[in-house]
Design an enzyme around this catalytic site. Structure first.
Site, PDB file in Angstrom:
ATOM      1  CB  ALA A 128      69.407 -48.573 106.437  1.00 65.45           C
ATOM      2  N   GLY A 157      68.772 -49.236 101.311  1.00 66.84           N
ATOM      3  CA  GLY A 157      68.839 -47.784 101.394  1.00 66.84           C
ATOM      4  C   GLY A 157      69.863 -47.170 100.447  1.00 66.84           C
ATOM      5  CD  GLU A 178      65.210 -52.772 101.544  1.00 69.75           C
ATOM      6  OE1 GLU A 178      64.970 -53.487 100.544  1.00 69.75           O
ATOM      7  OE2 GLU A 178      65.644 -51.608 101.452  1.00 69.75           O
TER       8      GLU A 178
HETATM    9  N1  CAA Z   1      74.655 -52.481 107.623  1.00 66.66           N
HETATM   10  C1  CAA Z   1      75.660 -52.649 108.493  1.00 66.66           C
HETATM   11  N2  CAA Z   1      76.831 -53.228 108.174  1.00 66.66           N
HETATM   12  C2  CAA Z   1      76.987 -53.672 106.901  1.00 66.66           C
HETATM   13  C3  CAA Z   1      75.969 -53.537 105.940  1.00 66.66           C
HETATM   14  C4  CAA Z   1      74.751 -52.901 106.332  1.00 66.66           C
HETATM   15  N3  CAA Z   1      73.728 -52.660 105.486  1.00 66.66           N
HETATM   16  N4  CAA Z   1      76.403 -54.063 104.781  1.00 66.66           N
HETATM   17  C5  CAA Z   1      77.645 -54.516 105.023  1.00 66.66           C
HETATM   18  N5  CAA Z   1      78.007 -54.287 106.291  1.00 66.66           N
HETATM   19  C6  CAA Z   1      79.261 -54.622 106.960  1.00 66.66           C
HETATM   20  C7  CAA Z   1      79.332 -56.094 107.250  1.00 66.66           C
HETATM   21  O1  CAA Z   1      78.630 -56.402 108.443  1.00 66.66           O
HETATM   22  C8  CAA Z   1      80.826 -56.286 107.382  1.00 66.66           C
HETATM   23  O2  CAA Z   1      81.237 -55.819 108.654  1.00 66.66           O
HETATM   24  P1  CAA Z   1      82.250 -56.709 109.572  1.00 66.66           P
HETATM   25  O3  CAA Z   1      83.519 -56.744 108.788  1.00 66.66           O
HETATM   26  O4  CAA Z   1      82.338 -55.924 110.837  1.00 66.66           O
HETATM   27  O5  CAA Z   1      81.617 -58.061 109.696  1.00 66.66           O
HETATM   28  C9  CAA Z   1      81.387 -55.332 106.332  1.00 66.66           C
HETATM   29  O6  CAA Z   1      80.340 -54.389 106.074  1.00 66.66           O
HETATM   30  C10 CAA Z   1      81.742 -56.004 105.034  1.00 66.66           C
HETATM   31  O7  CAA Z   1      80.612 -56.751 104.619  1.00 66.66           O
HETATM   32  P2  CAA Z   1      80.668 -58.291 104.195  1.00 66.66           P
HETATM   33  O8  CAA Z   1      81.732 -59.011 104.953  1.00 66.66           O
HETATM   34  O9  CAA Z   1      79.272 -58.835 104.307  1.00 66.66           O
HETATM   35  O10 CAA Z   1      81.116 -58.152 102.669  1.00 66.66           O
HETATM   36  P3  CAA Z   1      80.802 -59.134 101.460  1.00 66.66           P
HETATM   37  O11 CAA Z   1      81.615 -58.630 100.328  1.00 66.66           O
HETATM   38  O12 CAA Z   1      80.940 -60.545 101.857  1.00 66.66           O
HETATM   39  O13 CAA Z   1      79.244 -58.909 101.137  1.00 66.66           O
HETATM   40  C11 CAA Z   1      77.238 -57.596 100.768  1.00 66.66           C
HETATM   41  C12 CAA Z   1      78.781 -57.674 100.651  1.00 66.66           C
HETATM   42  C13 CAA Z   1      76.586 -58.589  99.819  1.00 66.66           C
HETATM   43  C14 CAA Z   1      76.832 -56.183 100.354  1.00 66.66           C
HETATM   44  C15 CAA Z   1      76.799 -57.879 102.232  1.00 66.66           C
HETATM   45  O14 CAA Z   1      77.564 -57.088 103.113  1.00 66.66           O
HETATM   46  C16 CAA Z   1      75.351 -57.601 102.501  1.00 66.66           C
HETATM   47  O15 CAA Z   1      74.492 -58.398 102.139  1.00 66.66           O
HETATM   48  N6  CAA Z   1      75.042 -56.456 103.168  1.00 66.66           N
HETATM   49  C17 CAA Z   1      73.697 -56.123 103.578  1.00 66.66           C
HETATM   50  C18 CAA Z   1      72.861 -55.652 102.388  1.00 66.66           C
HETATM   51  C19 CAA Z   1      71.457 -55.314 102.839  1.00 66.66           C
HETATM   52  O16 CAA Z   1      70.711 -56.173 103.281  1.00 66.66           O
HETATM   53  N7  CAA Z   1      71.052 -54.036 102.713  1.00 66.66           N
HETATM   54  C20 CAA Z   1      69.742 -53.574 103.087  1.00 66.66           C
HETATM   55  C21 CAA Z   1      69.750 -53.027 104.476  1.00 66.66           C
HETATM   56  S1  CAA Z   1      68.124 -52.666 105.092  1.00 66.66           S
HETATM   57  C22 CAA Z   1      67.744 -51.143 104.482  1.00 66.66           C
HETATM   58  O17 CAA Z   1      68.495 -50.547 103.745  1.00 66.66           O
HETATM   59  C23 CAA Z   1      66.408 -50.551 104.907  1.00 66.66           C
HETATM   60  C24 CAA Z   1      65.942 -49.408 104.128  1.00 66.66           C
HETATM   61  O18 CAA Z   1      65.252 -49.562 103.138  1.00 66.66           O
HETATM   62  C25 CAA Z   1      66.246 -48.042 104.515  1.00 66.66           C
END
Ligand code: CAA
Length: 262
Positions: free
Chosen positions: A69, A112, A135
Site C-alpha cells: 500500500a 499489500g 507491516e
Molecule cells: N509506498 C510508497 N512509496 C513506496 C513504497 C510504498 N509501499 N515502496 C516503495 N516506494 C517508493 C520509495 O519511497 C521510492 O520513492 P522515492 O524515489 O520518491 O524515494 C521508490 O518507491 C523506490 O523505492 P526505494 O528507493 O526504496 O527502492 P529500493 O530498491 O531501495 O527498495 C523496497 C525497494 C525494499 C521494496 C523498498 O522500497 C521498501 O521497503 N518499500 C516498502 C515496502 C513495505 O513496507 N510495504 C508494505 C506497505 S504497508 C501495507 O502494504 C499495508 C497493507 O497491508 C495494506
C-alpha cells in the site's frame, strides 16, 4: 463499461479471451495508492463484463509486482478517517470478480502487494520474487487479508513467523510452500507461462470455468460438508447449460467441442 485511459495501470488483450492488467507506477515500485486501486477496480469490472474476455492476468513489472500500500498516502491517516471511509475495503472488489484471475509476480510483492497476489485465483511467480508482510516494521499489521490468506496458504506457524518478524520469503519458497502454483526462472518465462495458462482456460466453456472458480473459492469459506453440498448443487445446475451437452457430445463423437458459452 466505458473505455477509459488509465494513468497507473495498462490494459491489453494479449491472447484470445485474455485480458491483461499491468500495474504501471514504476517510480513508486507500483505502490498501491487509492487512484491506482480505483483504476484497477474499473479495469477488473470492465474485463469481467466483457463478452470477449474469459481470463484475467494481473501483473506488474520484472522489478515489482507491487511494493505495498502507498505508505506516503497512509502515513497521516487518522483512525476516524480510516474507519469512516472503510480504508482498504475497496481492494476486496478483486475477490468478487467471477472470471479467473492469474497473478504473475516478479520482483517485490510486499505488504499489500503480497496480499493482492494472494487474492488472485492462481499465483505464478519468478523464483527470485520477493514476497513479505513487512507491516510490523512500520508499526502496523497486514490490512488487506494477509493474516488470513497467508495463514490459510502456508499454515499458522510459518505465517506467524513472517508477519511477526517482517522477514521476506522468495518466489522459490512460495512455490515450495504452495503459495505459488508454479515458479519460473525469468520474467519472460513467467509471462509466457502465465499467458499459456490463461489461454488454456479461455479455451473452455465460460460457464464451466466460472462455476469451477466459484466452487473452489467456496472451499475457503465453508466446511467440507457444506462445501461438497454447494459443489453438487452447482454441478447439477450445469446440466442446464448448453456447453455440458456440447462437451459430452463432442467427447462421444471424438470431435473438438465448439463452446457456445451458454
Ligand atoms: N509506498 C510508497 N512509496 C513506496 C513504497 C510504498 N509501499 N515502496 C516503495 N516506494 C517508493 C520509495 O519511497 C521510492 O520513492 P522515492 O524515489 O520518491 O524515494 C521508490 O518507491 C523506490 O523505492 P526505494 O528507493 O526504496 O527502492 P529500493 O530498491 O531501495 O527498495 C523496497 C525497494 C525494499 C521494496 C523498498 O522500497 C521498501 O521497503 N518499500 C516498502 C515496502 C513495505 O513496507 N510495504 C508494505 C506497505 S504497508 C501495507 O502494504 C499495508 C497493507 O497491508 C495494506
Amino acid at each position: 463499461w466505458p473505455v477509459k485511459s488509465y494513468e497507473f495501470i495498462e490494459t491489453t488483450e494479449p491472447r484470445p479471451g485474455v485480458g491483461q492488467i499491468t500495474l504501471n507506477r514504476p517510480k513508486a515500485l507500483n505502490a498501491i495508492s487509492t487512484p491506482l486501486i480505483t483504476e484497477l477496480n474499473h479495469a477488473l469490472l470492465a474485463f469481467d463484463s466483457s463478452p470477449q474476455i474469459s481470463t484475467i492476468l494481473l501483473t506488474g513489472s520484472a522489478k515489482a509486482f507491487a511494493a505495498g500500500a502507498d505508505i506516503k498516502e497512509m502515513s497521516t491517516l487518522t483512525f476516524s478517517e480510516a474507519y469512516t471511509t472503510s480504508f482498504i475495503e475497496s481492494w476486496s472488489l478483486l475477490t468478487t470478480i467471477k472470471k479467473p484471475i492469474i497473478a504473475a509476480v516478479s520482483g517485490h510483492a510486499l505488504g499489500g502487494g503480497c496480499e493482492l497476489a494472494l487474492m488472485c485465483d492462481i499465483l505464478y511467480c519468478t523464483e527470485g520474487a520477493n514476497f513479505g508482510q513487512p507491516e510490523i516494521k512500520l508499526g502496523t499489521i497486514p490490512g488487506a487479508g494477509g493474516s488470513q490468506r497467508l495463514t490459510k496458504a502456508i499454515g499458522k506457524s510459518r505465517a506467524m513467523e513472517l508477519i511477526l518478524t517482517g522477514k521476506n520469503f522468495t518466489g522459490k519458497e512460495a512455490g515450495e510452500w504452495g503459495v505459488a502454483a508454479r515458479t519460473f526462472g525469468s520474467w519472460e518465462e513467467l509471462i509466457e507461462g502465465s499467458l499459456k495458462t490463461a489461454e488454456t482456460i479461455a479455451g473452455y466453456s465460460k460457464v464451466a470455468v466460472m462455476a469451477a472458480k466459484e466452487v473452489v473459492n467456496k472451499s475457503q469459506d465453508l466446511g467440507v460438508r457444506d462445501g461438497v453440498e454447494y459443489e453438487r448443487r452447482v454441478f447439477h445446475s450445469l446440466f442446464g447449460s448448453e456447453d455440458q451437452k456440447v462437451g459430452m457430445k463432442a467427447f462421444a463423437e471424438k470431435k473438438k467441442p465448439e463452446w457456445t458459452n451458454k
